[in-house]
Design a protein around this motif. Structure first.
Motif, PDB file in Angstrom:
ATOM      1  N   GLY A 515      33.126  45.482  38.727  1.00 48.17           N
ATOM      2  CA  GLY A 515      32.630  44.644  39.805  1.00 48.17           C
ATOM      3  C   GLY A 515      33.692  44.334  40.844  1.00 48.17           C
ATOM      4  O   GLY A 515      33.397  44.211  42.027  1.00 48.17           O
ATOM      5  N   TYR A 516      34.959  44.208  40.399  1.00 50.07           N
ATOM      6  CA  TYR A 516      36.051  43.861  41.304  1.00 50.07           C
ATOM      7  C   TYR A 516      37.253  44.751  41.004  1.00 50.07           C
ATOM      8  O   TYR A 516      37.539  45.064  39.844  1.00 50.07           O
ATOM      9  N   LYS A 518      41.443  45.192  41.974  1.00 51.33           N
ATOM     10  CA  LYS A 518      42.618  44.568  42.589  1.00 51.33           C
ATOM     11  C   LYS A 518      43.422  45.594  43.382  1.00 51.33           C
ATOM     12  O   LYS A 518      43.758  46.658  42.862  1.00 51.33           O
ATOM     13  N   GLN A 558      30.124  46.484  44.245  1.00 50.61           N
ATOM     14  CA  GLN A 558      31.498  46.245  43.815  1.00 50.61           C
ATOM     15  C   GLN A 558      32.353  45.836  45.009  1.00 50.61           C
ATOM     16  O   GLN A 558      32.053  46.199  46.146  1.00 50.61           O
ATOM     17  N   TYR A 559      33.399  45.084  44.723  1.00 55.93           N
ATOM     18  CA  TYR A 559      34.224  44.525  45.781  1.00 55.93           C
ATOM     19  C   TYR A 559      35.699  44.774  45.511  1.00 55.93           C
ATOM     20  O   TYR A 559      36.138  44.854  44.357  1.00 55.93           O
ATOM     21  N   ILE A 561      39.437  43.226  45.706  1.00 57.10           N
ATOM     22  CA  ILE A 561      40.099  41.926  45.674  1.00 57.10           C
ATOM     23  C   ILE A 561      41.514  42.121  46.207  1.00 57.10           C
ATOM     24  O   ILE A 561      42.403  42.588  45.497  1.00 57.10           O
ATOM     25  N   HIS A 719      31.957  38.895  51.175  1.00 56.60           N
ATOM     26  CA  HIS A 719      32.818  39.385  50.114  1.00 56.60           C
ATOM     27  C   HIS A 719      33.100  38.233  49.161  1.00 56.60           C
ATOM     28  O   HIS A 719      33.031  37.073  49.530  1.00 56.60           O
ATOM     29  N   PRO A 720      33.431  38.550  47.909  1.00 54.56           N
ATOM     30  CA  PRO A 720      33.768  37.480  46.958  1.00 54.56           C
ATOM     31  C   PRO A 720      35.127  36.892  47.282  1.00 54.56           C
ATOM     32  O   PRO A 720      35.896  37.462  48.052  1.00 54.56           O
ATOM     33  N   THR A 722      39.013  36.036  46.897  1.00 53.55           N
ATOM     34  CA  THR A 722      40.089  36.808  46.295  1.00 53.55           C
ATOM     35  C   THR A 722      40.577  36.112  45.050  1.00 53.55           C
ATOM     36  O   THR A 722      40.469  34.907  44.887  1.00 53.55           O
ATOM     37  N   GLY A 723      41.126  36.912  44.135  1.00 54.15           N
ATOM     38  CA  GLY A 723      41.519  36.382  42.838  1.00 54.15           C
ATOM     39  C   GLY A 723      42.930  35.879  42.818  1.00 54.15           C
ATOM     40  O   GLY A 723      43.651  35.902  43.798  1.00 54.15           O
ATOM     41  N   ARG A 738      36.068  37.624  36.216  1.00 48.67           N
ATOM     42  CA  ARG A 738      35.615  37.376  37.588  1.00 48.67           C
ATOM     43  C   ARG A 738      36.417  36.255  38.210  1.00 48.67           C
ATOM     44  O   ARG A 738      36.657  35.228  37.594  1.00 48.67           O
TER      45      ARG A 738
END
Length: 739
Positions: A515-516, A518, A558-559, A561, A719-720, A722-723, A738
């Protein structure tokens, strides 16, 4: 560069076969008694909890030594307030090996803003405070107090990056080599397998530790010049300009006397040595480069930047020369870096009988770092990216060391069969980067002669093989292992390399992303990126286009990060403003942000301390580098990354007005922040009034892209968020899942 003997042939005992491996390396006298031991040959002192897993350095080195027939004990996270913990296993026959652990203790204990962390991922229960500041120094000194005549060898990334005079961010001064402060006999830098086995073999054969001055990847103290060696003045190789202030014509001491000479060397009364400028190739192996002394680099930022540049130029094992740096009346001598491990040697190491779990003494206590990596597999070491803020290259080198496919598949099978809690998901196949597996220079001759700090900056070197087919094949084999449902890639992807192989991006997007994904653009402006040695934002755009294309083909949402760094040397307020506007245009909201942390030996740290750029020849006339220093400017740069956080709006409003960009304050979508403040937010902790309804609706439009109406529910951002970064310098701790 002469190839050393293979690691697995260096058996110390007569008879060849090593004894049966211990279930766990002993941590107590009772465990030693169960194994029938009266004394350990080597005792490893570490700042981490003992996890018998190849991702933990103490366990890895311990198992390597054990495989040579040595009895190895572990003292994990000892109480450093006294010597009792250091006497737990008695005195070893050969030496104590002292390590801070997998992380630098100062990075582990403090945030980039020098705040003490409340947790420690390498401690049972995640509790902070179980290791001292500068652990290598403290542990080595306690060993000396416990056993005055014991042999002490220090290592780990903490010792490796402090092997010469270095700028210390936490005390804001240049400190001398850790070898002197730790009062150790020998320092091991880089990956330690070759050095530690050679040290053990020769001590076991009866040699004195003082005689071990010819082992690559080690540093030691020397009081007199070594006979038969040619010294090269580093300032002849890369002249920084005049080294001393103009002579005062009214001074009482005549020019050319011993006092003047002592000032030039940093040592009172020192004799000036004549250096050779050019050394014949046949004599290179017995030539040493003399860096400016500790006293000189501590007093002169230009000489510090110069010394940093020379150190990085002499980092290729194929052509590096020894380095020497004077500290008072003693020389710190650095031998050339260790020869990289061959694939067969890497396989042998990772096939050793690791239990792949914490020592039973910890019971059911959770060790967060172990929980993160228990289902992951390291497939490579090293990094040729050369990012100036990162110290991986300085520690592990830029030549990639690879495991074989069969070795990786065997480890996946061990995880499936032996690690408790395995559900069929391999959490990572990676290393310092996800996609440098089997990438190398096309020509071994060119590789051994190269002095470039990066193979991918300012562009990908034409001599670099960027074929990802070996990595794609490994991914496919890993997915086919019975019992494995999913193989994820959690290590950061080097997207400029990935863009050279669309087939790799397809494989990654369609099978190995949960899904994400980096990646680390770090910035979008050329100024900071040039000093980071990172590619431009156009490379990110090309990778994103490929990633989105193949994600759509797979029918997956999917995105990416992206990670960004605040307050890096060379970054202005205007640079951070442009980055904030880019984030807003692309709908990114950073959860936790990373501020630059000046770790020892990194090139960017030399920029931070000196205001000079060691990527080019350093002179006194070199253009200065803008360095964001001080809590206020660092806080502002982090606030730009979190432009959406209302607590940052007062600080940002003040900065925007000062920068003449008050046009970015207001309710419109193209503006960065609103002119009103919600109640209970802001640096002052409160706001005078609630905004008008129309203004609040405009703000929602600004943040969501759609107006909020009774009939149309708000949509999530494009967009989600950032982590959180897991690299040193992050304001948060590592985490998975997530964001």
């Amino acid at each position: 560069m002469q190839a050393p003997p293979a690691l697995q042939t260096w058996l110390l005992r007569a008879g060849g076969e090593p004894p049966r491996a211990a279930p766990f390396l002993p941590m107590s006298r009772a465990e030693m008694a169960q194994l029938g031991w009266e004394q350990c040959d080597v005792i490893i002192v570490t700042g981490d909890a003992y996890v018998d897993h190849p991702s933990f350095g103490a366990a890895l080195i311990g198992r390597v030594l054990e495989a040579q027939g040595l009895r190895v004990g572990i003292i994990a996270q000892p109480d450093w307030h006294g010597t009792e913990s250091f006497r737990a296993l008695g005195e070893p026959r050969l030496f104590f090996g002292v390590t801070a652990g997998n992380m630098d203790s100062m990075v582990n204990r403090y945030t980039a803003d020098r705040r003490v962390r409340s947790d420690d991922a390498y401690t049972p229960g995640g509790k902070g405070g179980r290791r001292p500041d500068r652990s290598v120094i403290v542990y080595a000194q306690r060993v000396r107090e416990a056993y005055r005549d014991a042999t002490v060898v220090i290592g780990s990334i903490e010792a490796s990056l402090r092997r010469i005079a270095h700028y210390d961010y936490w005390s804001e001064k240049v400190r001398r080599s850790v070898l002197l402060d730790a009062k150790a006999d020998l320092l091991v830098f880089g990956n330690a397998e070759r050095q530690i086995l050679e040290i053990a073999r020769r001590l076991d054969a009866g040699e004195e530790i003082s005689a071990l001055d010819d082992i690559r990847g080690t540093a030691f103290l020397h009081r007199k010049p070594k006979t038969g060696w040619i010294e090269i003045d580093s300032t002849h190789l890369d002249a920084p300009g005049p080294l001393n202030p103009p002579i005062d014509p009214y001074a009482l001491t005549p020019a050319g006397t011993g006092a003047a000479k002592g000032a030039a060397t940093g040592v009172a009364g020192a004799q000036v040595v004549r250096f050779m400028r050019r050394v014949p190739n046949a004599e290179r192996e017995h030539s040493v480069i003399r860096l400016p002394s500790f006293e000189q680099v501590a007093a002169d930022p230009v000489l510090y930047a110069h010394a940093s540049r020379i150190l990085h130029l002499e980092s290729n094992p194929g052509n590096a020369r020894a380095l020497v740096q004077r500290h008072g009346d003693v020389d710190v001598w650095l031998n050339p870096p260790p020869v990289p491990l061959a694939t067969a040697e890497m396989d042998w190491i990772y096939d050793l009988p690791f239990q792949r779990r914490p020592h039973p003494a910890y019971g059911a206590e959770n060790i967060p770092a172990y929980k993160m990596i228990r289902f992951s597999v390291a497939i490579q070491r090293g990094c040729f990216g050369g990012c100036t803020f990162c110290s991986i290259t300085e520690h592990e080198g830029r030549i990639i060391q690879n495991r074989s496919e069969d070795s990786v598949i065997r480890e996946i099978g061990k995880i499936r069969d032996t690690v408790p809690g395995f559900t069929g998901v391999i959490s990572d196949l990676g290393g310092p980067t996800a996609n440098m597996y089997r990438l190398a220079c096309k020509s071994p001759e060119i590789e051994s002669a190269c002095r470039r700090p990066s193979c991918v900056f300012p562009g990908i070197c034409p001599n670099l093989n960027t074929d990802h087919s070996a990595l794609i094949g490994l991914y496919r084999r890993a997915r086919e292992v019975p019992g494995v449902k999913k193989v994820l890639i959690a290590s950061g992807v080097r997207y400029d390399l990935a863009s050279e192989s669309p087939e790799y991006v397809r494989e990654l997007a369609q099978h190995h992303v949960g899904g994400y994904l980096k990646i680390a653009p770090e910035h979008v402006r050329d100024g900071p990126l040039q000093l980071m040695m990172k590619p431009g934002v156009g490379t990110y755009d090309r990778f994103k286009e490929l990633f989105d294309k193949y994600s759509r083909q797979a029918g997956k949402e999917q995105y990416l990060i992206p990670y960004f760094i605040a307050a890096h040397p060379g970054t202005t307020d205007e640079d951070m403003l442009e980055l904030a506007l880019w984030l807003k245009r692309n709908g990114f909201r950073a959860d936790q942000v990373q501020a630059f942390l000046p770790g020892p030996m990194a090139t960017a740290t030399a920029m931070y301390h000196t205001g000079k750029n060691p990527l080019r020849r350093v002179t006194r006339a070199s253009a200065p580098v803008v360095v964001p220093k001080g809590l206020r400017v660092r806080r502002l740069h982090k606030a730009f990354l979190r432009y959406h956080d209302a607590n940052n709006w007062p600080l940002l409003r003040e900065a925007l007005r000062r920068m003449g960009r008050a046009d970015l304050i207001g309710p419109r979508r193209e503006q960065l922040i609103p002119s009103w403040q919600p109640r209970g937010t802001g640096l002052a902790g409160a706001s005078p009034a609630r905004a008008p309804r129309a203004h609040r609706q405009a703000l929602r439009t600004q943040h969501t892209g759609l107006p909020r109406t009774p009939r149309v529910p708000p949509t999530p951002p494009a967009h989600p968020p950032t982590g959180r970064s897991s690299r040193p310098g992050s304001s948060g701790r590592p985490r998975r899942g997530r964001p």
